[in-house]
Write a protein that holds these residues in place. Sequence first.
Motif, PDB file in Angstrom:
ATOM      1  N   GLN A  25       0.840  -1.201   0.000  1.00 23.60           N
ATOM      2  CA  GLN A  25       0.000   0.000   0.000  1.00 23.60           C
ATOM      3  C   GLN A  25       0.881   1.259   0.000  1.00 23.60           C
ATOM      4  N   THR A  28       2.345   1.819  -3.382  1.00 20.01           N
ATOM      5  CA  THR A  28       1.331   2.399  -4.277  1.00 20.01           C
ATOM      6  C   THR A  28       1.183   3.891  -4.004  1.00 20.01           C
ATOM      7  N   ASP A  29       1.123   4.247  -2.711  1.00 20.12           N
ATOM      8  CA  ASP A  29       0.971   5.654  -2.324  1.00 20.12           C
ATOM      9  C   ASP A  29       2.193   6.484  -2.735  1.00 20.12           C
ATOM     10  N   ARG A  31       4.136   5.885  -5.294  1.00 17.89           N
ATOM     11  CA  ARG A  31       4.037   6.090  -6.747  1.00 17.89           C
ATOM     12  C   ARG A  31       3.062   7.215  -7.068  1.00 17.89           C
ATOM     13  N   ALA A  32       1.953   7.245  -6.343  1.00 16.21           N
ATOM     14  CA  ALA A  32       0.949   8.300  -6.560  1.00 16.21           C
ATOM     15  C   ALA A  32       1.539   9.665  -6.202  1.00 16.21           C
ATOM     16  N   ALA A  33       2.302   9.710  -5.103  1.00 15.46           N
ATOM     17  CA  ALA A  33       2.911  10.982  -4.672  1.00 15.46           C
ATOM     18  C   ALA A  33       3.918  11.472  -5.713  1.00 15.46           C
ATOM     19  N   ARG A  35       3.794  10.813  -8.913  1.00 16.34           N
ATOM     20  CA  ARG A  35       3.001  11.224 -10.074  1.00 16.34           C
ATOM     21  C   ARG A  35       2.346  12.590  -9.848  1.00 16.34           C
ATOM     22  N   ASP A  36       1.824  12.805  -8.629  1.00 21.16           N
ATOM     23  CA  ASP A  36       1.043  14.015  -8.363  1.00 21.16           C
ATOM     24  C   ASP A  36       1.831  15.144  -7.698  1.00 21.16           C
ATOM     25  N   HIS A  65       1.214  12.453   3.860  1.00 22.10           N
ATOM     26  CA  HIS A  65       0.441  11.301   3.414  1.00 22.10           C
ATOM     27  C   HIS A  65      -1.039  11.522   3.709  1.00 22.10           C
TER      28      HIS A  65
END
Length: 275
Positions: A25, A28-29, A31-33, A35-36, A65
Amino acid sequence: AKEQGKAGHHFFETALDELAQHRRQLETDLRAAIRDGGFDLHFQPLYSLTEERLTAFEALVRWPHPTLGLVAPNDFIPLAEETGLMTQIGEWVMREACRQAMAWPEPLSVAVNLSSKQFLTPALPAMVVQALAMSGLPPQRLEVEITEGVFAANVDKTLETLHALQGLGVRITLDDFGTGYTSLGHLRLFPFNKLKIDQSFVHDLAPTGNAHAVIRAIVTLADALGIETLAEGVEETAQLDVLRQEGCQQIQGYLLSRPIAGEDVATFIREQRAR
Ligand code: C2E
Ligand code: CA
Ligand code: CA
Ligand code: CA
């Protein structure tokens, strides 16, 4: 006993599963951070005792987070390293640090941490060149901080990268000095511009005692090699007094300021000048 053993086994497996799931998890988070643009930089001032002025700010990455709150770098950098995500985070940190430093008055510098793994990536010098070019920051206003972990690698590789960066005009600090396995030979072989004396030595400082002697020895050695010294983690005036007395050139720590948000740096600089 057999029943109990089984139950214990089961419990252990469940715990391991949960741990693995938590890691997935977090990854995944992360990777999102990436990206964004979900990271922040905080900055902590470096102060020259000999020149009695601010010289630089160290960029320290933060991860706000969505559910865990502010995650400290020590809690996500190891995972980022293991999953190969640190290169991208490190690149963002370098660009953002250079970009923000461009808004500070000259000759203030920015110090950027590089993990050992990141330092040894073949593309590192090119990444730094690009961050400097994109921001317009003169290389003389960038310092990079590496740790003794780089000594575990091939000497030629480390030297090549050090020379490539210094050839650009970027300065190099050996961070957390005294905690790893630097030999005197390393200090002669690798051309560092600055040694950051690890906080553990600073926290041990008392008017008497041998931490004092350790600081004196490091400063004497660095002076002889033409390397600057900075003591990190300075929290008390008594520690500052000893460092001044022993000829340590720069300090950093809560005594001067905790790391502050990027948008507060300009105000901090103004207030320092007014003092
Ligand atoms: P570091 O480079 O040794 O940074 C110093 C750490 O000590 C920072 O913790 C800072 O907030 C804290 N500190 C500063 N002054 C004091 C003081 O007076 N007393 C005490 N007790 N602590 C003080 P932080 O920000 O949690 O960073 C921890 C480590 O994470 C850093 O240690 C560095 O190794 C790593 N790190 C932070 N940002 C980055 C980054 O952008 N890239 C990489 N590769 N590593 C980073
Ligand atoms: Ca550092
Ligand atoms: Ca340090
Ligand atoms: Ca450290």
